[in-house]
Design a protein around this motif. Sequence first.
Motif, PDB file in Angstrom:
ATOM      1  N   GLN A 183      95.571 -32.029  90.980  1.00  0.00           N
ATOM      2  CA  GLN A 183      94.656 -33.012  90.533  1.00  0.00           C
ATOM      3  C   GLN A 183      95.040 -34.445  91.363  1.00  0.00           C
ATOM      4  N   LEU A 187      92.163 -36.505  93.937  1.00  0.00           N
ATOM      5  CA  LEU A 187      91.938 -38.110  93.257  1.00  0.00           C
ATOM      6  C   LEU A 187      92.329 -38.999  94.318  1.00  0.00           C
ATOM      7  N   ARG A 190      89.941 -39.158  97.257  1.00  0.00           N
ATOM      8  CA  ARG A 190      88.802 -39.805  96.863  1.00  0.00           C
ATOM      9  C   ARG A 190      88.967 -41.383  97.012  1.00  0.00           C
ATOM     10  N   TYR A 197      85.720 -44.950  92.547  1.00  0.00           N
ATOM     11  CA  TYR A 197      84.967 -43.297  92.520  1.00  0.00           C
ATOM     12  C   TYR A 197      84.594 -43.193  91.169  1.00  0.00           C
ATOM     13  N   ASN A 198      83.499 -42.734  91.053  1.00  0.00           N
ATOM     14  CA  ASN A 198      82.810 -42.344  89.632  1.00  0.00           C
ATOM     15  C   ASN A 198      82.483 -40.931  89.920  1.00  0.00           C
ATOM     16  N   ALA A 199      83.203 -40.332  88.881  1.00  0.00           N
ATOM     17  CA  ALA A 199      83.285 -38.838  88.981  1.00  0.00           C
ATOM     18  C   ALA A 199      81.849 -38.296  88.293  1.00  0.00           C
ATOM     19  N   ARG A 202      79.502 -39.291  84.851  1.00  0.00           N
ATOM     20  CA  ARG A 202      79.977 -40.655  84.288  1.00  0.00           C
ATOM     21  C   ARG A 202      78.548 -41.360  84.247  1.00  0.00           C
ATOM     22  N   ALA A 225      89.173 -45.422  89.383  1.00  0.00           N
ATOM     23  CA  ALA A 225      88.436 -44.025  88.962  1.00  0.00           C
ATOM     24  C   ALA A 225      87.886 -43.945  87.698  1.00  0.00           C
ATOM     25  N   PHE A 227      85.898 -41.621  84.913  1.00  0.00           N
ATOM     26  CA  PHE A 227      85.383 -40.367  84.350  1.00  0.00           C
ATOM     27  C   PHE A 227      84.667 -40.302  83.084  1.00  0.00           C
TER      28      PHE A 227
END
Length: 439
Positions: A183, A187, A190, A197-199, A202, A225, A227
């Motif tokens: 994980q 990340l 990214r 970073y927008n998962a 979101r 980041a 989530f």
Amino acid sequence: MRVLRALVSVVLAGGFFTGMAAPADAQAQPPKLDVARALDALADQRIYRAPGAVAYLDESQVLPAMDDDTRVLVAPYSGPLDEGNNYVDGDAHYEQVGKPLDDWATEQGVHLIFVEGIKVTLYGEPGAGVGPSTIPELRQVTAYLDVSEAVIFAARYAAGISRDEVGDFDYPVVDPVPPTAAQVDDLVARLTADRVYNAPGREDPIDPRMAQLAQEENGIPVRIAAFPLRPPGEPLVDYAPELLKRFPGEVVMVAHGRWLDVAVADQAKADSARDYAYGRYEYASFSQGSPMQDRVGTVLDRLEVLLKGTAYGRPQPQPQPRPQPYDVRRTISDLTPWVLIGAALVLGGAGLYTWRRGHADRADAERRAMRRESAAAMAKIGELGAQLLAVEERGDSVNAAAAERHATAHALYDQALTSAAMIEVAAVADEGIAAGVMS
């Protein structure tokens, strides 16, 4: 759980990062609460969930805590208070929502627990606001939009359980878990390619330009980041500490729903900035649904002060005489002329003058309440300040939490424009006194 003795809470605007507008998705207005429809439904329902409501409620634990004279209304966020939105200002929101709900609860002889967004208010006698008072409680509410603990607390409070026992119950909160190596690697890749970073999933994305502006305007290298909201019961992965190891010397921010983790080399300052942002803009975040981007901006602005300047940047006072035993009456008496002058200046603005022309009686009542609550708030701030000064003069270490509450209360006092706001200021100072002034 923190109990706020005010039916009408101040609505503070969210912190905005200079030059940055909220994303279009974040600006969309939530559905407006149909108050009449909701009250009709509550005539024969114990819990009514209005269209657009976002809060999670564990009814298996909430219902047993409710007595026969308690109802729960779960409503959407109000949306930002402005022209063209659901409510033009706090007064319009009170007239259209708060007052009808309070009047209905009083007329029906019931207690009404009102959840607007994730803000919990108890209408009826006694009335109160209920909110998180610890970081685990705050994380549970914001990461999962889980208001169950606050609603249970309000229901027990409404049922007449004593102040010493009302919070004596266990509600499970989720503890963060460390990420796996896979994980973290994913990340890191990214965030190396893009600092924001927008998962997938979101709903409240962070504008990719935030990292650029943080560097240009605050001189802070940041990686963010974001989530989606966590479903009830799912673990919350604590990415921030591991990411900081991969991006040393930078600021790492990880959002889960409305919760924000922040990691920097000086972690105490990161926690202070994050907690400051949540405390100062609690109502905008909880009730209006202000976007996470605003919270990120407030934290970055605060971190700039903490990392590059001093936490207390205002000119410091000259050495003071040793503190005398605290006298509330004397303090309020000494402060009253200045409080009245300050209140008159605030209440004399052109916008409020226009409003007052059609609401003279209400304005008079608010002025009297403002005088009273301003004096009480400043007295509390003075009491906390005297205790902190006494500790410093003895050469002892000051409790950082109490000092933070003192600074926050001062800042909020400068911005409070209503008596309800002043009640909240006094509550912040009370928290500092309760925390104890010695470390």
